[in-house]
Design a protein around this motif. Sequence first.
Motif, PDB file in Angstrom:
ATOM      1  N   PRO A  51     -15.636   5.287  88.238  1.00 37.20           N
ATOM      2  CA  PRO A  51     -16.771   4.470  88.678  1.00 37.20           C
ATOM      3  C   PRO A  51     -16.720   4.143  90.164  1.00 37.20           C
ATOM      4  O   PRO A  51     -17.753   3.942  90.793  1.00 37.20           O
ATOM      5  N   PHE A  52     -15.516   4.128  90.748  1.00 38.83           N
ATOM      6  CA  PHE A  52     -15.389   3.858  92.177  1.00 38.83           C
ATOM      7  C   PHE A  52     -15.934   5.032  92.993  1.00 38.83           C
ATOM      8  O   PHE A  52     -16.517   4.841  94.056  1.00 38.83           O
ATOM      9  N   TYR A  53     -15.741   6.238  92.488  1.00 36.88           N
ATOM     10  CA  TYR A  53     -16.286   7.437  93.134  1.00 36.88           C
ATOM     11  C   TYR A  53     -17.810   7.397  93.105  1.00 36.88           C
ATOM     12  O   TYR A  53     -18.475   7.626  94.125  1.00 36.88           O
ATOM     13  N   ALA A  54     -18.365   7.080  91.943  1.00 35.87           N
ATOM     14  CA  ALA A  54     -19.823   6.997  91.817  1.00 35.87           C
ATOM     15  C   ALA A  54     -20.391   5.891  92.701  1.00 35.87           C
ATOM     16  O   ALA A  54     -21.423   6.074  93.359  1.00 35.87           O
ATOM     17  N   ALA A  55     -19.713   4.755  92.739  1.00 39.21           N
ATOM     18  CA  ALA A  55     -20.184   3.644  93.561  1.00 39.21           C
ATOM     19  C   ALA A  55     -20.137   4.002  95.043  1.00 39.21           C
ATOM     20  O   ALA A  55     -21.025   3.607  95.819  1.00 39.21           O
ATOM     21  N   ALA A  56     -19.118   4.752  95.443  1.00 38.44           N
ATOM     22  CA  ALA A  56     -19.005   5.169  96.839  1.00 38.44           C
ATOM     23  C   ALA A  56     -20.158   6.091  97.219  1.00 38.44           C
ATOM     24  O   ALA A  56     -20.710   5.998  98.324  1.00 38.44           O
ATOM     25  N   GLN A  57     -20.520   6.991  96.319  1.00 43.45           N
ATOM     26  CA  GLN A  57     -21.664   7.869  96.568  1.00 43.45           C
ATOM     27  C   GLN A  57     -22.945   7.050  96.712  1.00 43.45           C
ATOM     28  O   GLN A  57     -23.760   7.288  97.611  1.00 43.45           O
ATOM     29  N   GLU A  58     -23.111   6.087  95.820  1.00 46.86           N
ATOM     30  CA  GLU A  58     -24.317   5.257  95.848  1.00 46.86           C
ATOM     31  C   GLU A  58     -24.382   4.384  97.094  1.00 46.86           C
ATOM     32  O   GLU A  58     -25.463   3.993  97.536  1.00 46.86           O
ATOM     33  N   SER A  59     -23.217   4.111  97.700  1.00 48.25           N
ATOM     34  CA  SER A  59     -23.182   3.292  98.917  1.00 48.25           C
ATOM     35  C   SER A  59     -23.568   4.096 100.152  1.00 48.25           C
ATOM     36  O   SER A  59     -23.718   3.522 101.238  1.00 48.25           O
ATOM     37  N   GLY A  60     -23.696   5.414  99.995  1.00 46.37           N
ATOM     38  CA  GLY A  60     -24.090   6.253 101.117  1.00 46.37           C
ATOM     39  C   GLY A  60     -23.029   7.191 101.634  1.00 46.37           C
ATOM     40  O   GLY A  60     -23.282   7.970 102.561  1.00 46.37           O
ATOM     41  N   LEU A  61     -21.824   7.166 101.053  1.00 47.03           N
ATOM     42  CA  LEU A  61     -20.790   8.102 101.479  1.00 47.03           C
ATOM     43  C   LEU A  61     -21.114   9.510 100.975  1.00 47.03           C
ATOM     44  O   LEU A  61     -21.713   9.684  99.919  1.00 47.03           O
ATOM     45  N   ARG A  62     -20.695  10.489 101.742  1.00 49.59           N
ATOM     46  CA  ARG A  62     -20.974  11.897 101.440  1.00 49.59           C
ATOM     47  C   ARG A  62     -19.732  12.565 100.858  1.00 49.59           C
ATOM     48  O   ARG A  62     -18.617  12.342 101.331  1.00 49.59           O
TER      49      ARG A  62
END
Length: 337
Positions: free
Chosen positions: A208-219
């Motif tokens: 879930p941390f990976y998904a949240a990082a993507q949703e925060s705008g990280l590529r």
Amino acid sequence: MDTSRIARRRAVLALSACVVVLSLTTTACGGDSAADATSADGKAKITVLRSNGAIFEPLYIAEQQGYFEAAGLDVTIKAGAQDTSQNAPSVLNGEAQFAMTDSSGFLKGAAQDMPIRIVTGLQSATTRTAPTDGLLVKEKSEITSFADLEGRTVGISALGGTIQFICEYLVQKAGGDPSKVKFVALPTTSLTDAATSGKTDAIFSFGPFYAAAQESGLRTVGNGMNDLPGMVQGVLFSSQKYLAANGDTAKKFIDAVAQAIAYANAHPAAVKAIDKKYTQAPAAYIDAHDINYYDKNLDTTVMRTVIEKMHEFDLLDKEPADDAVYWDEAPTVTGAE
């Protein structure tokens, strides 16, 4: 090789040596007192230590679907150590008969000649599913491949483990020098902020941390562990002493787990229900994402690559032989299948 890398290796080896000493001490004191224990109705009693994060779902499915009971087993599932490589002492002293860890956690013990063996896989990296882990950078970062990590700082949840290994492996595969990458250990919950704030040039996150990082705008860069299909991500292991004395019981146990793995892959709702009960991931996240693909098979070809590369990257003191890794009844395969 730079001195920081040598120092890190020494620290890893020192920690591993401490684990070995603890393991041998507790074994001498405790023995396998629970190995021959049976319940009042004659079922073989087994304690299994699961991880605190994920991949343990087949254990609970085997319990819920009655696979353990049908096999004549009385199984107790307990949360093990936060660092699953530290579950080995409990297995060696008989407090538990089986425990979970990842490939690097097990291999560190095997490289120190611990008398433990993998009995079954639970999950391996696969292209069957979308990545659930990976390298993340700012949207405008100059990092576009793992080779670009040379001279950069990467935040990871722990040093010396599977995540550091896959980063170094993919750097080398991309033509870079993994010894020129600086890794820093950060709390998993702090990884996204480290990348967005510029504290690190990149992070490798998961779940879930990976998904949240993507949703925060990280590529994302690459496909995470899926770029090494067949790399074992979760295993169950036991002690040689227990397996030698209780081979029939151990085989019943891994067969029941295999049934549960097949059920888990066919019934994602059952897996999600377990995750909602036993993980800290938000229910909305669990409902919105596909489950991982579970796999009992242990790809010995890929594992050999992992062993050799971990040793090359100074993450293992030596390369354990296959007969020091797998139980002879473990479901092994040769080559990616």
